[in-house]
Design a protein around this motif. Structure first.
Motif, PDB file in Angstrom:
ATOM      1  N   LEU A  28       0.802  -1.220   0.000  1.00 47.45           N
ATOM      2  CA  LEU A  28       0.000   0.000   0.000  1.00 47.45           C
ATOM      3  C   LEU A  28       0.838   1.275   0.000  1.00 47.45           C
ATOM      4  N   ASP A  29       2.048   1.201   0.524  1.00 47.19           N
ATOM      5  CA  ASP A  29       2.877   2.393   0.705  1.00 47.19           C
ATOM      6  C   ASP A  29       4.102   2.347  -0.208  1.00 47.19           C
ATOM      7  N   GLN A  30       4.603   3.539  -0.542  1.00 51.97           N
ATOM      8  CA  GLN A  30       5.830   3.609  -1.314  1.00 51.97           C
ATOM      9  C   GLN A  30       6.680   4.782  -0.835  1.00 51.97           C
ATOM     10  N   ILE A  31       8.007   4.627  -0.976  1.00 51.04           N
ATOM     11  CA  ILE A  31       8.947   5.632  -0.499  1.00 51.04           C
ATOM     12  C   ILE A  31       9.794   6.137  -1.656  1.00 51.04           C
ATOM     13  N   HIS A  32       9.883   7.457  -1.807  1.00 44.04           N
ATOM     14  CA  HIS A  32      10.829   8.087  -2.721  1.00 44.04           C
ATOM     15  C   HIS A  32      11.824   8.886  -1.883  1.00 44.04           C
ATOM     16  N   CYS A  33      13.032   9.062  -2.378  1.00 46.47           N
ATOM     17  CA  CYS A  33      14.075   9.776  -1.630  1.00 46.47           C
ATOM     18  C   CYS A  33      14.628  10.927  -2.451  1.00 46.47           C
TER      19      CYS A  33
END
Length: 404
Positions: A28-33
């Protein structure tokens, strides 16, 4: 949940990203940096984060400038600051975010701790705002919209828990009305509450909330709920008669709710107000004074009506870390409450700093986004399970500090 992590230090960015990966749902979640504010703004052209974790001391564009750009873009997601800067700078940034109307959840002091990050992520997920506001929120709400909403059942109570600062126990809630349109989502209260009052629907709204409380006692568990009413509603005999009729049908009703009056409300007839308060008091119902200290009539109100509790205004509570005057005002209100044997409730507790400060000052109860946002009644059991774990950690941390 869409998350954007902004950190210039490679190792610290990797540590935070790893901690986040352990806490989120990969389905459900995603991370960008991003390594700085410029990179972050570029990413946000094609990616709409609902939560930002932002360092402050970064090259090219520092985090403070980046937050200023977010304010100009009217960013409505949640923000967590990650920084090793001193408390004075962090307090200034905190105050800046509030003045910019940015949704700052709190600050993670480096090196970050997994349990603190988990608490802030829980707050973020409990109160996700849509990245693009629904169309209805851009339109003016008209009188007929309010009337239709009342008839169609679009106005629904949400509950913000109130907890004991010393033990962490959930002891009460405040009922806050939400206009939930089936097609356009949640309409902010600021867009319709005054209009609803102008239409003379205060009493109808209060009775709607009371009946909702009665129907959901299985979830609320007999804990008292603050029902906000106006001065006009209090002195309306038909309202008091209806409440007492409901009390006859539900003899525990006075244990299930109490009435909260806005401190700035003016009673045209103190006699009528006293009559209403006496009738309610005779059957065990209590009164509380809301937004205490924000109007000229605070002390006069306390002298007129038999209040049992007072709520410390959010503007003073949240200003305490950076405003000495606000801190003194809160201290004075707490002393007044103690001398008058009133329960003090602090609203607007949005981070661990305010929690600990109010705890140290001897405030008894608190509510705010650090504890929980207002929730639909169906989400209360989930919150309570999570809060019992969090609150136990808070209590243990406090005891450890006392023993040191």
């Amino acid at each position: 949940m869409n998350i954007l992590l902004i950190e210039d230090h490679d190792f610290q960015r990797q540590v935070l990203a790893t901690q986040l990966a352990h806490l989120i749902d990969p389905n459900l979640d995603q991370i960008h940096c991003a390594a700085n504010g410029i990179d972050a703004l570029a990413i946000m052209k094609n990616y709409q984060p609902q939560l930002l974790l932002c360092d402050l001391n970064m090259p090219q564009m520092d985090g403070i400038s980046f937050l200023g750009h977010l304010a100009e873009q009217r960013f409505n997601g949640k923000i967590i600051i990650t920084s090793a800067l001193d408390a004075e700078v962090l307090n200034s940034v905190n105050k800046m975010c509030k003045n910019y109307d940015l949704n700052l959840l709190g600050t993670l002091v480096k090196p970050t701790h997994l349990d603190q990050l988990k608490q802030l992520l829980t707050l973020a997920s409990n109160d996700l705002q849509p990245a693009n506001p629904p169309l209805l929120l851009q339109q003016e709400i008209k009188e007929q919209d309010i009337i239709d909403a009342l008839h169609a059942g679009y106005l629904s109570p949400y509950y913000q828990p109130i907890v004991n600062l010393k033990t962490g126990e959930w002891v009460a809630s405040e009922a806050l009305i939400r206009f939930i349109h089936p097609d356009h989502g949640i309409v902010p209260a600021i867009k319709f509450i005054k209009l609803l009052a102008n239409l003379g629907k205060d009493t109808q709204l209060a009775l709607l909330i009371i009946n909702h409380i009665i129907r959901h006692q299985t979830i609320l568990g007999g804990r008292k709920v603050a029902v906000n009413i106006s001065a006009n509603t209090l002195v309306e005999r038909s309202f008091i008669n209806t409440v007492l009729t409901l009390h006859h049908q539900h003899p525990q009703l006075h244990h299930w709710l109490y009435f909260e009056l806005t401190e700035s409300d003016i009673f045209e007839s103190p006699g009528q107000a006293l009559e209403a308060a006496a009738r309610l008091g005779m059957h065990g119902f209590n009164l509380s004074i809301d937004d205490f200290g924000t109007g000229y009539s605070s002390l006069k109100q306390l002298d007129i009506l038999p209040f049992k509790s007072l709520k410390l205004d959010i503007s003073f509570v949240q200003a305490m870390p950076t405003n000495y005057t606000a801190k003194v005002i809160i201290e004075t209100c707490l002393l007044l409450a103690q001398r008058l044997n009133l329960v003090a409730i602090a609203e607007g507790v949005e981070d661990i700093t305010l929690w600990l400060k109010l705890q140290k000052m001897g405030c008894e109860l608190s509510q705010g986004y650090f504890i929980s946002p207002p929730l639909p009644v169906s989400q209360i059991p989930i919150w309570h399970t999570q809060w019992q774990q969090r609150s136990q950690q808070l209590v243990n941390d406090s005891l450890s500090k006392e023993m040191m």
